[in-house]
Design a protein around this motif. Structure first.
Motif, PDB file in Angstrom:
ATOM      1  N   TYR A   1      41.986  13.334 -73.551  1.00  0.00           N
ATOM      2  CA  TYR A   1      43.342  13.828 -73.793  1.00  0.00           C
ATOM      3  C   TYR A   1      44.302  12.691 -73.505  1.00  0.00           C
ATOM      4  O   TYR A   1      43.953  11.690 -72.875  1.00  0.00           O
ATOM      5  CB  TYR A   1      43.645  15.033 -72.894  1.00  0.00           C
ATOM      6  CG  TYR A   1      43.833  14.658 -71.443  1.00  0.00           C
ATOM      7  CD1 TYR A   1      45.102  14.548 -70.891  1.00  0.00           C
ATOM      8  CD2 TYR A   1      42.735  14.381 -70.625  1.00  0.00           C
ATOM      9  CE1 TYR A   1      45.274  14.181 -69.559  1.00  0.00           C
ATOM     10  CE2 TYR A   1      42.907  14.013 -69.304  1.00  0.00           C
ATOM     11  CZ  TYR A   1      44.171  13.914 -68.774  1.00  0.00           C
ATOM     12  OH  TYR A   1      44.348  13.534 -67.472  1.00  0.00           O
ATOM     13  N   LEU A   2      45.558  12.885 -73.944  1.00  0.00           N
ATOM     14  CA  LEU A   2      46.571  11.866 -73.690  1.00  0.00           C
ATOM     15  C   LEU A   2      47.664  12.370 -72.768  1.00  0.00           C
ATOM     16  O   LEU A   2      48.014  11.704 -71.800  1.00  0.00           O
ATOM     17  CB  LEU A   2      47.187  11.385 -75.015  1.00  0.00           C
ATOM     18  CG  LEU A   2      48.300  10.340 -74.889  1.00  0.00           C
ATOM     19  CD1 LEU A   2      47.794   9.080 -74.198  1.00  0.00           C
ATOM     20  CD2 LEU A   2      48.870  10.008 -76.269  1.00  0.00           C
ATOM     21  N   ASP A   3      48.204  13.573 -73.055  1.00  0.00           N
ATOM     22  CA  ASP A   3      49.431  13.957 -72.360  1.00  0.00           C
ATOM     23  C   ASP A   3      49.513  15.420 -71.927  1.00  0.00           C
ATOM     24  O   ASP A   3      50.590  15.908 -71.614  1.00  0.00           O
ATOM     25  CB  ASP A   3      50.640  13.629 -73.232  1.00  0.00           C
ATOM     26  CG  ASP A   3      50.556  14.285 -74.601  1.00  0.00           C
ATOM     27  OD1 ASP A   3      49.662  15.127 -74.818  1.00  0.00           O
ATOM     28  OD2 ASP A   3      51.381  13.940 -75.468  1.00  0.00           O
ATOM     29  N   ASP A   4      48.404  16.136 -71.912  1.00  0.00           N
ATOM     30  CA  ASP A   4      48.462  17.535 -71.460  1.00  0.00           C
ATOM     31  C   ASP A   4      47.258  17.808 -70.559  1.00  0.00           C
ATOM     32  O   ASP A   4      46.300  18.469 -70.949  1.00  0.00           O
ATOM     33  CB  ASP A   4      48.488  18.492 -72.648  1.00  0.00           C
ATOM     34  CG  ASP A   4      48.900  19.904 -72.245  1.00  0.00           C
ATOM     35  OD1 ASP A   4      48.834  20.226 -71.039  1.00  0.00           O
ATOM     36  OD2 ASP A   4      49.294  20.691 -73.131  1.00  0.00           O
ATOM     37  N   GLU A   5      47.348  17.305 -69.348  1.00  0.00           N
ATOM     38  CA  GLU A   5      46.223  17.446 -68.417  1.00  0.00           C
ATOM     39  C   GLU A   5      45.956  18.898 -68.062  1.00  0.00           C
ATOM     40  O   GLU A   5      44.797  19.314 -67.926  1.00  0.00           O
ATOM     41  CB  GLU A   5      46.481  16.644 -67.142  1.00  0.00           C
ATOM     42  CG  GLU A   5      45.335  16.729 -66.142  1.00  0.00           C
ATOM     43  CD  GLU A   5      45.547  15.859 -64.932  1.00  0.00           C
ATOM     44  OE1 GLU A   5      44.818  16.065 -63.933  1.00  0.00           O
ATOM     45  OE2 GLU A   5      46.410  14.973 -64.970  1.00  0.00           O
ATOM     46  N   ALA A   6      47.014  19.688 -67.917  1.00  0.00           N
ATOM     47  CA  ALA A   6      46.843  21.082 -67.505  1.00  0.00           C
ATOM     48  C   ALA A   6      46.018  21.855 -68.534  1.00  0.00           C
ATOM     49  O   ALA A   6      45.097  22.603 -68.175  1.00  0.00           O
ATOM     50  CB  ALA A   6      48.202  21.744 -67.297  1.00  0.00           C
ATOM     51  N   ALA A   7      46.362  21.692 -69.812  1.00  0.00           N
ATOM     52  CA  ALA A   7      45.618  22.394 -70.862  1.00  0.00           C
ATOM     53  C   ALA A   7      44.169  21.922 -70.912  1.00  0.00           C
ATOM     54  O   ALA A   7      43.241  22.726 -71.076  1.00  0.00           O
ATOM     55  CB  ALA A   7      46.289  22.177 -72.211  1.00  0.00           C
ATOM     56  N   THR A   8      43.973  20.620 -70.756  1.00  0.00           N
ATOM     57  CA  THR A   8      42.619  20.064 -70.798  1.00  0.00           C
ATOM     58  C   THR A   8      41.805  20.548 -69.607  1.00  0.00           C
ATOM     59  O   THR A   8      40.616  20.883 -69.744  1.00  0.00           O
ATOM     60  CB  THR A   8      42.667  18.529 -70.814  1.00  0.00           C
ATOM     61  OG1 THR A   8      43.626  18.096 -71.775  1.00  0.00           O
ATOM     62  CG2 THR A   8      41.311  17.942 -71.166  1.00  0.00           C
ATOM     63  N   ARG A   9      42.436  20.596 -68.459  1.00  0.00           N
ATOM     64  CA  ARG A   9      41.731  21.057 -67.259  1.00  0.00           C
ATOM     65  C   ARG A   9      41.322  22.523 -67.397  1.00  0.00           C
ATOM     66  O   ARG A   9      40.251  22.928 -66.934  1.00  0.00           O
ATOM     67  CB  ARG A   9      42.606  20.851 -66.021  1.00  0.00           C
ATOM     68  CG  ARG A   9      41.850  20.984 -64.707  1.00  0.00           C
ATOM     69  CD  ARG A   9      42.653  20.463 -63.536  1.00  0.00           C
ATOM     70  NE  ARG A   9      42.927  19.031 -63.643  1.00  0.00           N
ATOM     71  CZ  ARG A   9      42.055  18.093 -63.359  1.00  0.00           C
ATOM     72  NH1 ARG A   9      40.822  18.409 -62.971  1.00  0.00           N
ATOM     73  NH2 ARG A   9      42.381  16.817 -63.468  1.00  0.00           N
ATOM     74  N   ALA A  10      42.164  23.321 -68.048  1.00  0.00           N
ATOM     75  CA  ALA A  10      41.822  24.733 -68.265  1.00  0.00           C
ATOM     76  C   ALA A  10      40.592  24.865 -69.156  1.00  0.00           C
ATOM     77  O   ALA A  10      39.723  25.724 -68.927  1.00  0.00           O
ATOM     78  CB  ALA A  10      43.011  25.461 -68.890  1.00  0.00           C
TER      79      ALA A  10
END
Length: 249
Positions: free
Chosen positions: A36-45
């Protein structure tokens, strides 16, 4: 469980098709590295959902346009997963701009993200597989736009380039037992194809397919998982259209 024991890196995995590929691959048995580049929260989910399935998931933050850093991205994924033998080149951008207004910066950005990064990440992945002595598979995302699309010369060029790149990867990497295929999604119900269109225009576009509806990211993911798996061991250098029959309207 056709990907049981496999290790997959997905670029642009924080949303849309990339997220669907990561989740479907995990359901099929793979451990997944989520770029991912800029949305860690969504990726972590997404990673938490994958680990909830009993699979391993690691986050690999990185800009695919940083070509020199792509070998490190592959190395991080391999280290986090305990190996790497599958790659899905999904990251892409689609800024609309008519040819008479097309800026060089838009052309360069689109070709870099959608094509150049694809080529050099595939190279880094193949070198990893060669060093590790493992077979592998690559799936890259092309587009329905290869047929030509309004306000999209730069995008169409990048996605058409994926076809030639994929065929050449298939030829050159076959001695390493690495397959390369591409998918051309049609009108998929994600944010990207909606940009620049009114709802009425979108309805007309969707009505122009034989299916008469939007495709889903999961439908693209199903095809991706098939192509990554040994079930598709005799499929190499191909472009698979997942577009609801758009070419027949």
């Amino acid at each position: 469980m056709i990907l049981e024991g496999r290790k997959l890196l997905v670029t642009g995995a924080q949303q849309g098709i990339g997220a669907a590929v990561a989740l479907r691959a995990a359901e099929a048995g793979a451990d997944v590295a989520l770029n991912y580049l800029d949305d860690e929260a969504a990726t972590r989910a997404i990673a938490e959902t994958i680990t909830g399935m009993g699979r391993k998931a690691v986050l690999v933050r990185g800009d695919v346009t940083d070509i020199g850093a792509l070998p490190d991205m592959v190395a991080q994924a391999a280290e986090g997963l305990g190996g790497l033998d599958l790659l899905c080149n999904n990251a892409g951008i689609y800024p609309r701009q008519p040819i008479l207004e097309l800026e060089e910066s838009i052309w360069d950005a689109t070709l870099t993200v959608n094509l150049k990064a694809n080529a050099f990440l595939s190279k880094a992945f193949a070198l990893h597989c060669k060093a590790a002595g493992c077979a592998g598979a690559i799936v890259s995302m092309s587009s329905l736009a290869v047929q030509g699309w309004q306000d999209s010369a730069h995008y169409c060029a990048s996605k058409s380039g994926i076809i030639g790149l994929t065929r050449t990867l298939a030829i050159e990497l076959a001695p390493l037992n690495i397959r390369a295929n591409a998918i051309a999604p049609g009108l998929i119900d994600t944010a990207q194809p909606r940009g620049g269109y009114t709802e009425e225009q979108l309805k007309e576009l969707v009505a122009g397919t034989l299916a008469g509806r939007w495709g889903t990211a999961d439908e693209v993911a199903e095809t991706t998982v098939y192509l990554l798996s040994d079930t598709a061991s005799f499929v190499n250098g191909q472009l698979i259209h997942v577009n609801g029959g758009a070419f027949f309207s």
